[in-house]
Enzyme design. Structure first.
Site, short mmCIF file in Angstrom:
data_model
loop_
_atom_site.label_atom_id
_atom_site.label_comp_id
_atom_site.label_asym_id
_atom_site.label_seq_id
_atom_site.Cartn_x
_atom_site.Cartn_y
_atom_site.Cartn_z
N GLY A 29 -45.59 17.20 37.11
CA GLY A 29 -45.58 15.76 37.15
C GLY A 29 -46.13 15.19 36.06
O GLY A 29 -47.43 15.36 35.68
N GLN A 30 -45.84 13.80 35.50
CA GLN A 30 -46.25 13.22 34.47
C GLN A 30 -47.63 12.66 35.09
O GLN A 30 -48.42 12.12 34.35
CB GLN A 30 -45.32 12.16 34.00
CG GLN A 30 -45.98 11.20 32.82
CD GLN A 30 -45.15 10.01 32.59
OE1 GLN A 30 -44.16 9.82 32.78
NE2 GLN A 30 -46.03 8.86 32.41
N LYS A 31 -47.68 12.52 36.33
CA LYS A 31 -48.95 11.85 37.22
C LYS A 31 -50.07 12.76 36.57
O LYS A 31 -51.11 11.84 36.38
CB LYS A 31 -48.89 12.17 38.47
CG LYS A 31 -50.01 12.06 39.44
CD LYS A 31 -50.25 10.53 39.92
CE LYS A 31 -51.68 10.44 40.53
NZ LYS A 31 -52.25 11.57 41.18
N VAL B 250 -43.89 9.36 40.77
CA VAL B 250 -43.25 8.68 41.82
C VAL B 250 -44.36 7.67 42.53
O VAL B 250 -45.26 8.31 42.65
CB VAL B 250 -42.60 9.91 42.99
CG1 VAL B 250 -42.29 9.15 44.16
CG2 VAL B 250 -41.59 10.71 42.25
N GLY C 141 -43.61 12.81 45.76
CA GLY C 141 -43.76 13.23 44.23
C GLY C 141 -43.47 14.56 44.09
O GLY C 141 -43.13 15.08 43.18
N HIS C 142 -44.31 15.35 45.00
CA HIS C 142 -43.85 16.94 44.68
C HIS C 142 -42.46 17.19 45.17
O HIS C 142 -41.77 17.98 44.36
CB HIS C 142 -44.80 17.49 46.00
CG HIS C 142 -46.35 17.34 45.72
ND1 HIS C 142 -46.95 16.81 46.79
CD2 HIS C 142 -47.00 17.87 44.93
CE1 HIS C 142 -48.20 16.99 46.53
NE2 HIS C 142 -48.17 17.57 45.40
N GLN D 76 -60.67 24.99 40.12
CA GLN D 76 -60.81 23.89 39.26
C GLN D 76 -61.26 22.70 39.92
O GLN D 76 -61.18 21.58 39.59
CB GLN D 76 -59.04 23.58 39.43
CG GLN D 76 -58.11 23.11 40.59
CD GLN D 76 -56.93 22.88 40.39
OE1 GLN D 76 -55.85 24.09 40.17
NE2 GLN D 76 -56.26 21.80 40.42
N LEU E 90 -47.81 18.06 50.85
CA LEU E 90 -46.72 17.48 49.98
C LEU E 90 -46.33 16.05 50.25
O LEU E 90 -46.24 15.57 51.40
CB LEU E 90 -45.71 18.46 49.95
CG LEU E 90 -45.99 20.03 49.63
CD1 LEU E 90 -44.81 21.09 49.88
CD2 LEU E 90 -46.62 19.94 48.17
N HIS E 91 -45.90 15.35 49.20
CA HIS E 91 -45.34 14.21 49.43
C HIS E 91 -43.96 13.92 48.37
O HIS E 91 -43.77 14.79 47.63
CB HIS E 91 -46.46 13.01 49.04
CG HIS E 91 -46.99 13.30 47.67
ND1 HIS E 91 -46.33 13.35 46.35
CD2 HIS E 91 -48.39 13.67 47.54
CE1 HIS E 91 -47.33 13.41 45.45
NE2 HIS E 91 -48.31 13.76 46.02
P1 AMP Z 1 -51.02 18.62 43.12
O1 AMP Z 1 -50.35 19.15 44.45
O2 AMP Z 1 -51.68 17.17 43.08
O3 AMP Z 1 -51.59 19.55 42.26
O4 AMP Z 1 -49.54 18.44 42.24
C1 AMP Z 1 -48.63 19.19 42.06
C2 AMP Z 1 -47.77 18.82 41.12
O5 AMP Z 1 -46.96 17.53 41.73
C3 AMP Z 1 -48.18 18.60 39.56
O6 AMP Z 1 -47.28 18.94 38.62
C4 AMP Z 1 -48.49 16.87 39.94
O7 AMP Z 1 -48.32 16.29 38.61
C5 AMP Z 1 -46.96 16.54 40.62
N1 AMP Z 1 -47.42 15.21 41.32
C6 AMP Z 1 -48.29 14.83 41.96
N2 AMP Z 1 -48.12 13.50 42.56
C7 AMP Z 1 -47.01 13.22 41.54
C8 AMP Z 1 -46.34 11.92 41.76
N3 AMP Z 1 -46.80 10.77 42.29
N4 AMP Z 1 -44.91 11.97 41.16
C9 AMP Z 1 -44.71 13.09 40.38
N5 AMP Z 1 -45.32 14.31 40.21
C10 AMP Z 1 -46.40 14.30 40.98
#
Ligand code: AMP
Length: 280
Positions: free
Chosen positions: A148-150, A177, A36-37, A62, A33-34
């Site tokens: 996230g919109q990412k 983020v 953004g999460h 996936q 986690l970072h």
């Molecule tokens: P992931 O762990 O990459 O599957 O991401 C989990 C959730 O965190 C997803 O809804 C992503 O879109 C969101 N997410 C990942 N990176 C960011 C970021 N930089 N800013 C905002 N949301 C993020």
């Protein structure tokens, strides 16, 4: 903060919380986690969730056969500390086996929005995403889920799944983020060498330049903009996978860049595939 491994136990706990009148938020992640999460946890708090469930699951279905499932970064302990600090109330760490028993045989396919962009380059990716998110919705039955919109295409695919399969879940999207440099935060950034990280900045730079231009005009021809962005990425040592202007709702290609259009980029820095986007 509670932690769960067993889907049935989490489901029973969530059912009880819901019966008590609590508002449950779900935040699906693959961990490592970072900020953004963690911004999704903050957003869930602002939406008055009283229980915030963060799932951490590197979902095998996936990933394509030649993708990074095995080397995807994992750090459960750090994830627990970060979530506790950010105000999550429960975490879910299922195992592949308790999500997908050996004779598992049901998958969710979204056929339209998944056909382009990342879906076209990563066959089966959104089938895996929809399947695991559908399972998480059934386990947690949240009032809303934060994404996230990412991963903008993912948000639109999930929204379509929710609409078409009548899931009783609201889908909320939080902004991207970024590091100070502009680079969108991603667990995969950890793969980048210093040189690749510098190259990667070209992606957010290109989107920032575009947003700046769009402050002055109401539309631009998508073809020209795509060419300019591709050239900028290549000049900085990236290997573009796609640069596309699409209608933000339908994800259909758009001839012009204007309000309501999403500009979507995927590019490789070395072997690492990075994505970013902006919605005009
Ligand atoms: P992931 O762990 O990459 O599957 O991401 C989990 C959730 O965190 C997803 O809804 C992503 O879109 C969101 N997410 C990942 N990176 C960011 C970021 N930089 N800013 C905002 N949301 C993020």
């Amino acid at each position: 903060m509670l932690t769960f491994n067993d889907p049935g136990k989490l489901q029973a706990w969530c059912r009880l919380r819901r019966q008590k009148g609590e508002k449950i938020a779900l935040i699906p992640t693959m961990g490592y986690l970072h900020e953004g999460h963690l911004s999704l946890i903050a957003a869930a708090k602002r939406k008055n969730a009283t229980q915030i469930v963060v799932s951490v699951f590197v979902n095998p279905t996936q990933f394509g056969p030649n993708e990074d499932y095995d080397k995807y970064p994992r750090d459960e302990k750090a994830d627990v500390t970060k979530c506790r600090k950010a105000g999550a109330t429960a975490m879910f760490f299922p195992t592949p086996r308790n999500m997908y028993p050996e004779d598992y045989s049901v998958f969710v396919n979204e056929d339209r929005l998944s056909a382009t962009l990342c879906g076209a380059r990563r066959p089966g990716h959104f089938r895996g995403v929809c399947t695991v998110v559908a399972k998480l919705f059934n386990i947690v039955h949240p009032h809303f889920a934060m994404f996230g919109q990412k991963d903008f295409q993912q948000v639109q695919v999930i929204r379509r799944m929710v609409r078409d399969l009548n899931f009783d879940v609201e889908i909320a999207m939080a902004p991207i983020v970024r590091e100070k440099s502009g680079l969108a935060l991603s667990s995969r950034n950890t793969y980048l060498s210093d040189a690749e990280r510098t190259s990667a900045l070209a992606i957010s730079e290109a989107l920032r330049t575009l947003r700046r231009k769009m402050h002055k005009v109401s539309k631009l021809p998508a073809g020209d903009v795509k060419k300019q962005i591709l050239a900028h990425l290549v000049k900085n040592g990236l290997k573009p996978d796609y640069v596309e202007a699409v209608d933000a709702e339908t994800l259909a290609p758009s001839e012009t860049i204007r309000k309501g259009v999403a500009v979507m980029i995927a590019a490789y820095a070395g072997k690492t595939r990075l994505i970013d986007n902006t919605i005009i």
